[in-house]
Design an enzyme around this catalytic site. Structure first.
Site, PDB file in Angstrom:
ATOM      1  N   GLY A  11       0.771  -1.216  -0.045  1.00 43.44           N
ATOM      2  CA  GLY A  11      -0.003   0.120   0.051  1.00 43.44           C
ATOM      3  C   GLY A  11       0.768   1.317  -0.048  1.00 43.44           C
ATOM      4  O   GLY A  11       1.701   1.308   0.889  1.00 43.44           O
ATOM      5  N   VAL A  23      16.970   8.388  -1.190  1.00 40.90           N
ATOM      6  CA  VAL A  23      17.912   7.283  -1.719  1.00 40.90           C
ATOM      7  C   VAL A  23      18.450   7.658  -2.929  1.00 40.90           C
ATOM      8  O   VAL A  23      19.748   7.687  -2.958  1.00 40.90           O
ATOM      9  CB  VAL A  23      16.858   6.200  -1.998  1.00 40.90           C
ATOM     10  N   ARG A  72       0.818  -4.925  -5.390  1.00 45.29           N
ATOM     11  CA  ARG A  72       0.868  -6.460  -4.498  1.00 45.29           C
ATOM     12  C   ARG A  72       1.190  -7.327  -5.715  1.00 45.29           C
ATOM     13  O   ARG A  72       0.497  -7.632  -6.753  1.00 45.29           O
ATOM     14  CB  ARG A  72      -0.573  -6.552  -3.722  1.00 45.29           C
ATOM     15  N   GLY A 104       4.371  -6.974   4.589  1.00 44.59           N
ATOM     16  CA  GLY A 104       4.437  -7.875   3.535  1.00 44.59           C
ATOM     17  C   GLY A 104       5.722  -7.545   2.810  1.00 44.59           C
ATOM     18  O   GLY A 104       6.697  -8.356   2.259  1.00 44.59           O
ATOM     19  N   ASP A 127      -0.233   1.919   8.314  1.00 44.67           N
ATOM     20  CA  ASP A 127      -0.591   0.945   9.670  1.00 44.67           C
ATOM     21  C   ASP A 127      -0.096   1.371  10.840  1.00 44.67           C
ATOM     22  O   ASP A 127      -0.675   0.942  12.082  1.00 44.67           O
ATOM     23  CB  ASP A 127      -0.953  -0.323   9.235  1.00 44.67           C
ATOM     24  N   LYS A 213     -23.800  15.581  26.232  1.00 41.62           N
ATOM     25  CA  LYS A 213     -23.087  15.909  25.015  1.00 41.62           C
ATOM     26  C   LYS A 213     -23.954  16.084  23.778  1.00 41.62           C
ATOM     27  O   LYS A 213     -25.082  15.322  23.752  1.00 41.62           O
ATOM     28  CB  LYS A 213     -22.051  14.862  24.621  1.00 41.62           C
TER      29      LYS A 213
HETATM   30  O1  F6P Z   1      -1.520  -1.409   4.572  1.00 42.36           O
HETATM   31  C1  F6P Z   1      -2.046  -0.435   4.013  1.00 42.36           C
HETATM   32  C2  F6P Z   1      -3.460  -0.523   3.893  1.00 42.36           C
HETATM   33  O2  F6P Z   1      -3.851   0.815   3.480  1.00 42.36           O
HETATM   34  C3  F6P Z   1      -4.229  -1.267   4.977  1.00 42.36           C
HETATM   35  O3  F6P Z   1      -4.637  -0.353   5.906  1.00 42.36           O
HETATM   36  C4  F6P Z   1      -5.385  -1.752   4.256  1.00 42.36           C
HETATM   37  O4  F6P Z   1      -6.050  -2.748   4.973  1.00 42.36           O
HETATM   38  C5  F6P Z   1      -4.879  -2.238   2.891  1.00 42.36           C
HETATM   39  O5  F6P Z   1      -3.818  -1.385   2.671  1.00 42.36           O
HETATM   40  C6  F6P Z   1      -5.745  -2.011   1.751  1.00 42.36           C
HETATM   41  O6  F6P Z   1      -5.116  -2.700   0.594  1.00 42.36           O
HETATM   42  P1  F6P Z   1      -5.616  -2.500  -0.832  1.00 42.36           P
HETATM   43  O7  F6P Z   1      -5.065  -0.888  -1.193  1.00 42.36           O
HETATM   44  O8  F6P Z   1      -4.798  -3.548  -1.638  1.00 42.36           O
HETATM   45  O9  F6P Z   1      -6.891  -2.389  -0.977  1.00 42.36           O
END
Ligand code: F6P
Length: 323
Positions: A11, A23, A72, A104, A127, A213
């Site tokens: 992600g 870099v 991915r 990952g 995350d 509230k």
């Molecule tokens: O790991 C980052 C993230 O945005 C998570 O928060 C979420 O569960 C996942 O990637 C979503 O993945 P994708 O963009 O492949 O739907």
């Protein structure tokens, strides 16, 4: 002259571009050649590798996403895929690789390092669930986006005396929900680390109204036992007995976009430069991260497969301060 490559994987996270820039320019400043791999490990397996100049990474520090693209890549999980990836790097005479990504991606980097490649990881995921770095690239910006959403929901919640629920990302980790909930003064925070029943959440919201509230906000992590959809259904079914309405919003990928804030640009810049410095001193098979305010390197063997703990004392703090 050393030849290194850089890729972004998994992600995307705001600040990845700042890390790429660091870099490339740190490598060039050493007289090295630097290559960019397009589309993460998928591009590495497919041989999408190109030379990068200082100008190629000009004007990107302020941009969200990643100029190299990300993906991915299931093929990379196989030994055949990784062998292909290594072959492409050898063809370009590239001896070092910087991998900017989350869990990952760093597991993949560890596997490449075990196959003999000089790899250094850069901790990057919204995350904040990566062991070996207290903060990862993108978290701060993503938190601020969630916070803006909470603040906006509070306005409309107060106007209508409605309860609102906001689902934020985080995969299996409650960090984003917990921290945005604290910063946004949410009445209820629901995270995967603490399984919470809908009845408990309803009680927390009811109690907020009873205390006078005008609004009641729940922040729920996408990985929680009951996500936004499940909770919204529960509240719909029990609307009459609860005595108030609840509307749910899911932030989704909005949280991953946008301009990186100063914190992420600086963190990413320091991480990228540190990754090149590690390769320069012959240190590899490590993850660059932030720990106790310092930029550190942690061996992959200590990073991958480990679960980063969440400070649950902060959830207690949020409850205590919900006056
Ligand atoms: O790991 C980052 C993230 O945005 C998570 O928060 C979420 O569960 C996942 O990637 C979503 O993945 P994708 O963009 O492949 O739907």
């Amino acid at each position: 002259m050393k030849r290194i490559a850089v890729l972004t994987s998994g992600g995307d996270a705001p600040g990845m571009n700042a890390a790429i820039r660091a870099v490339v320019r740190s490598g060039l400043s050493r007289g090295w050649e630097v290559f960019g791999v397009q589309h993460g490990y998928a591009g590495l397996v497919g041989g999408e590798i190109r030379n990068l100049s200082a100008r190629d990474v000009g004007g990107i520090i302020q941009q969200g996403g990643t100029m190299l693209g990300s993906a991915r890549a299931p093929e990379f999980k196989t030994i055949e895929g990784r062998t292909k990836a290594l072959r492409h790097l050898h063809q370009h005479d590239i001896s070092g690789l910087v991998v900017i990504g989350g869990n990952g991606s760093q597991t993949g980097a560890h596997a490449l390092s075990q196959m003999g490649l000089e790899v250094v990881g850069v901790a990057s995921t919204i995350d904040n669930d990566l062991y070996g770095s207290e903060m990862t690239i993108g978290v701060d910006t993503a938190l601020n986006i969630a916070l803006e959403a909470i603040d906006r929901l509070k306005n409309t919640a107060s106007s209508h005396q409605r309860a609102f629920l906001l689902e934020v990302m985080g995969r299996d980790c409650g960090y984003l929900a917990l921290m945005s909930g604290i910063a946004g003064g949410a009445e209820s925070i629901v995270i995967p680390e603490v399984p919470t029943e809908p009845e408990t959440i309803a009680q927390e919201l009811r109690s907020a109204y009873e205390r006078g509230k005008a609004h009641a906000i729940v922040v729920v992590a996408e990985g929680a036992k009951y996500n936004a959809e499940a909770l919204a259904n529960y509240f719909k079914e029990h609307r009459e007995e609860l005595g108030f309405e609840l509307r749910a919003a899911t932030l989704g990928h909005i949280q991953r976009g946008g301009l990186p804030g100063a914190f992420d640009r600086i963190l990413a810049t320091r991480f990228g430069a540190a990754a090149v410095a590690a390769l320069d001193r012959g240190e590899h098979g490590v993850l660059v991260g932030l720990n106790k305010g310092a930029i550190t390197t942690t061996p992959y063997a200590e990073v991958t497969g480990k679960k980063k703990p969440l400070d649950l004392g902060l959830l207690e703090l949020a409850k205590q301060l919900d006056g």
